[in-house]
Design an enzyme around this catalytic site. Structure first.
Site, mmCIF file in Angstrom:
data_model
loop_
_atom_site.group_PDB
_atom_site.id
_atom_site.type_symbol
_atom_site.label_atom_id
_atom_site.label_comp_id
_atom_site.label_asym_id
_atom_site.label_seq_id
_atom_site.Cartn_x
_atom_site.Cartn_y
_atom_site.Cartn_z
ATOM 1 N N LYS A 89 -38.814 -3.015 -34.095
ATOM 2 C CA LYS A 89 -40.005 -2.228 -33.768
ATOM 3 C C LYS A 89 -39.676 -0.766 -34.042
ATOM 4 O O LYS A 89 -38.503 -0.370 -34.025
ATOM 5 C CB LYS A 89 -40.370 -2.408 -32.281
ATOM 6 C CG LYS A 89 -41.818 -2.151 -31.976
ATOM 7 C CD LYS A 89 -42.683 -3.390 -32.160
ATOM 8 C CE LYS A 89 -44.133 -3.093 -31.927
ATOM 9 N NZ LYS A 89 -44.982 -4.274 -32.008
ATOM 10 N N ASP A 124 -49.453 -0.705 -35.668
ATOM 11 C CA ASP A 124 -49.418 -1.078 -34.257
ATOM 12 C C ASP A 124 -50.322 -0.066 -33.552
ATOM 13 O O ASP A 124 -51.044 0.695 -34.213
ATOM 14 C CB ASP A 124 -47.976 -1.006 -33.727
ATOM 15 C CG ASP A 124 -47.792 -1.804 -32.445
ATOM 16 O OD1 ASP A 124 -47.510 -3.001 -32.523
ATOM 17 O OD2 ASP A 124 -47.934 -1.216 -31.348
#
Ligand code: NAD
Length: 379
Positions: A89, A124
């Site tokens: 991430k 995201d």
């Protein structure tokens, strides 16, 4: 941005913070103002994959905690979806409304490229595909790009398909029926995923309770319900938890399943796309004790991940559909293990993921050197 420094930032403290992770990269570019952290949690299953979030974190510690937590979750999600990626991430520290620029995302792309194929990323919270079009000029390790840029396009389509397959698996176990007709579904959130699920449920003979903050999707779903002669009842806010439905379908925000909301629920089962639905891990056990069949979110919403992971092989709709259909089998197995061992479905799902990673570890040591850069694998 003014950031509170890491508390006691000695080398030893940092290594304690990141002790579960393979690699954590702090990306600093004084020209564009980029401050980002990339966390690679586990590459047992393949190169790390995870979106890039942009958020005005108040401290470096807050950003670090978030990226470590989110990348850990991606390892589990990739294992559950059975894709050849590991967990990663990225977070960019900044306000998505004020701090974005083409240079910032190009600089971010350069840092991603420097990882030489160990990390793939995309949108995201706080980032859009328009941002990553700039990063794409610096690295090929961007997924989920529009079809016009060679990507697979809107991921909410396979995500909604995965939710439908999950609802079939849930109905099979909770009501001993393989169709979705004749049951009532309470849908929280009619966004990109929720509206597709709602319309499909109506087509397949379901009745609905719906809630959203926007009027447009509510009107769209109501209109379709009237055309098909199905019942669509609109409810406000948290009233959605207490409606007399058969299945709850959360497709809006996270952390919605907590002591209070769970005590209101009248449904027999839950399956929806929202990320991180349980406020705390223990709420999985609460649902189990209450006899509510809970389909773990990270399995249910794996369709989008399956689609972007498939871009590694050139992107193929049939392959994506086949893998998205397999969400039904994965959930069925989780429900079976949960019943067999009298454990929550969350614990059963976590065990399944751990088993998949352990099995691959044995094969990895034989087949590949997983730290070898991608260009070396190709040669
Ligand atoms: P979206 O932003 O398009 O839609 C969210 C909808 O929820 C909006 O219409 C919003 O008005 C509504 N909403 C927000 N708070 C609400 C509340 N308290 N009550 C009722 N409605 C509320 O998002 P999306 O892409 O449809 O995703 C929905 C959920 O699924 C999110 O949690 C997302 O993280 C998750 N998810 C999405 C994908 C994907 O491919 N889009 C993949 C995996 C997980």
């Amino acid at each position: 941005m003014n950031l509170t420094p890491l508390a006691h930032s000695t080398e030893l403290d940092i290594f304690q913070e990141v002790s579960e992770h393979e690699q954590v990269v702090f990306c600093n570019d004084n020209v564009s103002g980029l401050k980002a952290i990339i966390a690679i949690h586990d590459t047992t299953l393949g190169p790390a994959l995870g979106g890039c979030r942009m958020y005005p974190y108040e401290s470096t510690k807050e950003a670090l905690d978030d990226v470590l937590r989110l990348s850990r979750g991606m390892t589990q999600k990739c294992a559950a979806a059975d894709v050849d990626f590991g967990g990663g991430k990225a977070v960019i520290i900044g306000d998505p409304e004020k701090d974005k620029s083409a240079d910032l995302f190009r600089a971010f792309g350069q840092f991603v490229e420097s990882l030489n194929g160990r990390f793939y990323t995309g949108t995201d919270m706080g980032t859009t595909m328009d941002d990553f079009i700039h990063s794409l000029k610096e690295t090929h390790c961007i997924v989920g790009v529009p079809k016009s840029y060679g990507g697979s396009g809107d991921s909410s389509v396979p995500t909604a398909e995965g939710v439908m397959n999950s609802l079939r698996a849930v109905n099979h176990v909770a009501f001993e029926r393989s169709t979705l007709a004749g049951k009532t579904y309470a849908i929280q959130g009619l966004g990109k995923v929720g509206v597709k699920v709602a319309l499909q449920l109506l087509e397949e003979g379901g009745d609905l309770f719906i809630s959203d903050l926007q009027q447009t999707p509510i009107d769209q779903v109501r209109k379709r319900g009237m055309e098909l002669g199905r019942s669509v009842q609109v409810v406000n806010g948290d009233d959605i938890y207490a409606v007399p439905a058969d299945v709850f379908v959360p497709c809006a925000r996270g952390a919605l399943l907590h002591d209070e909301s769970i005590s209101s629920l009248k449904v027999k089962a839950i399956a929806g796309s929202a990320n991180n639905q349980l406020k705390e891990e223990r709420h999985g056990q609460t649902l189990h004790r209450k006899g509510i069949l809970y389909a773990p979110d990270y399995i249910v919403n794996g369709g989008g991940l399956i689609q972007v992971a498939d871009e590694l092989y050139g992107g193929n709709e049939e392959r994506v559909l086949a893998k998205t259909n397999a969400i039904y089998d994965a959930l069925t197995e989780v429900f079976k293990q949960s019943e067999l061992h009298n454990i929550s479905t969350v614990d059963a799902a976590n065990r399944m993921c751990e088993r998949r990673i352990e099995e691959r570890k044995k094969r990895n040591s034989f087949f590949t050197n997983r730290l070898r850069p991608k260009w070396n694998i190709r040669n």
